[in-house]
Design a protein around this motif. Structure first.
Motif, short mmCIF file in Angstrom:
data_model
loop_
_atom_site.label_atom_id
_atom_site.label_comp_id
_atom_site.label_asym_id
_atom_site.label_seq_id
_atom_site.Cartn_x
_atom_site.Cartn_y
_atom_site.Cartn_z
N SER A 48 -24.92 -18.79 -8.15
CA SER A 48 -25.72 -18.97 -7.03
C SER A 48 -27.37 -19.05 -7.50
O SER A 48 -28.06 -19.71 -6.84
CB SER A 48 -25.71 -17.97 -6.04
OG SER A 48 -24.48 -17.65 -5.58
N TYR A 119 -28.39 -9.94 0.11
CA TYR A 119 -27.62 -10.83 -0.85
C TYR A 119 -27.89 -12.48 -0.29
O TYR A 119 -27.90 -12.58 0.88
CB TYR A 119 -26.23 -10.47 -0.77
CG TYR A 119 -25.44 -11.23 -1.73
CD1 TYR A 119 -25.64 -11.38 -2.95
CD2 TYR A 119 -23.98 -11.24 -1.38
CE1 TYR A 119 -24.87 -11.77 -4.19
CE2 TYR A 119 -23.22 -11.78 -2.49
CZ TYR A 119 -23.45 -11.97 -3.71
OH TYR A 119 -22.67 -12.51 -4.68
N ASN A 121 -25.92 -14.83 -0.04
CA ASN A 121 -24.72 -15.02 0.75
C ASN A 121 -25.02 -14.76 2.47
O ASN A 121 -24.35 -13.99 2.96
CB ASN A 121 -23.60 -14.69 0.37
CG ASN A 121 -23.01 -14.64 -1.03
OD1 ASN A 121 -23.96 -14.89 -1.92
ND2 ASN A 121 -21.86 -15.10 -1.28
N GLU A 207 -18.72 -8.32 -6.23
CA GLU A 207 -18.22 -8.33 -4.83
C GLU A 207 -16.66 -7.81 -4.64
O GLU A 207 -16.38 -7.67 -3.37
CB GLU A 207 -17.94 -9.90 -4.36
CG GLU A 207 -19.49 -10.52 -3.95
CD GLU A 207 -19.36 -12.25 -3.52
OE1 GLU A 207 -18.03 -12.63 -3.47
OE2 GLU A 207 -20.37 -12.67 -3.72
P1 13P Z 1 -22.32 -15.85 -7.98
O1 13P Z 1 -21.82 -17.34 -8.38
O2 13P Z 1 -23.75 -15.94 -7.88
O3 13P Z 1 -21.95 -15.03 -8.94
O4 13P Z 1 -21.94 -15.85 -6.45
C1 13P Z 1 -20.30 -15.57 -6.26
C2 13P Z 1 -20.13 -15.99 -4.90
O5 13P Z 1 -19.42 -15.29 -4.16
C3 13P Z 1 -20.53 -17.28 -4.47
O6 13P Z 1 -20.15 -17.36 -3.12
#
Ligand code: 13P
Ligand code: SF4
Length: 335
Positions: A48, A119, A121, A207
């Motif tokens: 990300s 985060y 997300n 996660e």
């Molecule tokens: P990263 O690629 O930043 O580790 O994030 C994982 C993810 O869940 C993306 O939705």
């Protein structure tokens, strides 16, 4: 069933995507959780943070973002003059869904002395309500720059927040969101798999819940997991994140074995992200052909969300690969 509607009969989708990419001066950015054929045709595949950096720096006129909606929104926030298309606008995220902006605002208002470390997300509206955005690869670097006596709320991923609290000795207040993909790994099945492959390291995304991270040899973002896999001297490794990242590992090290960590039924199919899977080569082709669906954003919202993203890029660095991985948690794999 979809082919006639999309007008794709007889087309070589790969060639057509290549042609349109040139005609449109488009860059195709893909996350490691995308289907292998999408990863293979992308100009850049990353986590990300690196995808945000690429989106902020690209000279292309069009960004075709093969990931989920919050990632494409981030690209639009950072590069408003570009056309940003997402092959399937329904590609959401359970973490984003867990954190409605009005509830997040009420949580913030209830803790006025806390800053909000959030985060990536999450929705643009939640970014706009936050002080600093982090990704899994930048969170440790950024949190280390915040004084210990500063109260912090962290959302929406309680597992990433809990991991950071444990690792860096913090006491952040956690929003109770989870990623449905990483939540589905089974500790019982993981222990059985580890017993079958003694010496195989477990590479896990933060996660994952603590009962999975407790067995990990390495914890890190998707890019950090990939870097670790490419340099660790074991022939078999267990990967506790979305299994489509294994495509990159198998391409680089075809003689090694990478096994997806299992869910409760003993295989890893439940750990495929259903949102990421909505993007297909056919939808990517149509997105480049029609320049639809496009990410649109109200300018006031964009500027408010950009402030917290800019703080992340300032604190983690704006260049791909720049000092953002944090201190990897490496334990010896059990022999
Ligand atoms: P990263 O690629 O930043 O580790 O994030 C994982 C993810 O869940 C993306 O939705
Ligand atoms: Fe969201 Fe989890 Fe899918 Fe990533 S893997 S997009 S965090 S649901």
């Amino acid at each position: 069933m979809n082919a006639p509607k999309l007008g794709l009969q007889g087309l070589d989708i790969r060639d057509e995507i290549d042609r349109l990419r040139r005609e449109r001066n488009a860059v195709i950015l893909a996350h490691y959780y995308q289907a292998p054929e999408i990863q293979d045709i992308a100009d850049f595949v990353g986590d990300s943070l690196d995808l945000s950096r690429k989106a902020a720096a690209t000279q292309a006129d069009v960004i075709a973002f093969c990931g989920v909606r919050f990632m494409a929104e981030t690209a639009k926030i950072l590069s408003p003059q570009k056309i940003v298309v997402l092959p399937d606008m329904k590609a959401g995220c359970s973490l984003e869904d867990s954190c409605p902006p009005d509830q997040f605002k009420a949580f913030r208002d209830a803790h006025p002395d806390h800053i909000a470390l959030t985060y990536i997300n999450c929705s643009a509206a939640v970014k706009a309500l936050s002080d600093i955005i982090v990704t899994s690869s930048s969170a440790e670097t950024i949190l280390s720059q915040i004084p210990h006596d500063q109260p912090i709320i962290f959302g929406p991923d309680k597992h990433l927040g809990g991991y950071l609290n444990r690792k860096l000795g913090r006491d952040m207040l956690l929003w109770p969101g989870v990623c449905i993909v990483h939540e589905a790994f089974s500790e019982t099945e993981l222990l059985k798999l580890m017993a079958h492959h003694p010496g195989a390291p477990v590479l896990a995304h933060p996660e994952c819940p603590a009962h999975i991270l407790d067995h990990a040899t390495h914890v890190g973002s998707t890019r950090s997991i990939l870097d670790f896999a490419l340099s660790y001297p074991a022939d078999t490794m267990i990967v506790a994140t979305e299994p489509r990242i294994i495509h990159q590992m198998e391409k680089a090290l075809p003689h090694k074995q990478f096994i997806g960590a299992p869910g409760a039924d003993g295989n890893c199919n439940c750990n495929m992200c259903p949102y990421m899977a909505l993007n297909t080569m056919e939808k990517l082709y149509v997105a480049l052909r029609d320049l639809e669906p496009q990410v649109e954003m109200d300018e006031t919202l964009r500027l408010a969300a950009k402030a917290s993203l800019d703080r992340m890029l300032d604190m983690a660095g704006r260049t791909v690969g720049q000092g953002d991985v944090g201190t990897p948690m490496i334990k010896a794999a059990s022999a």
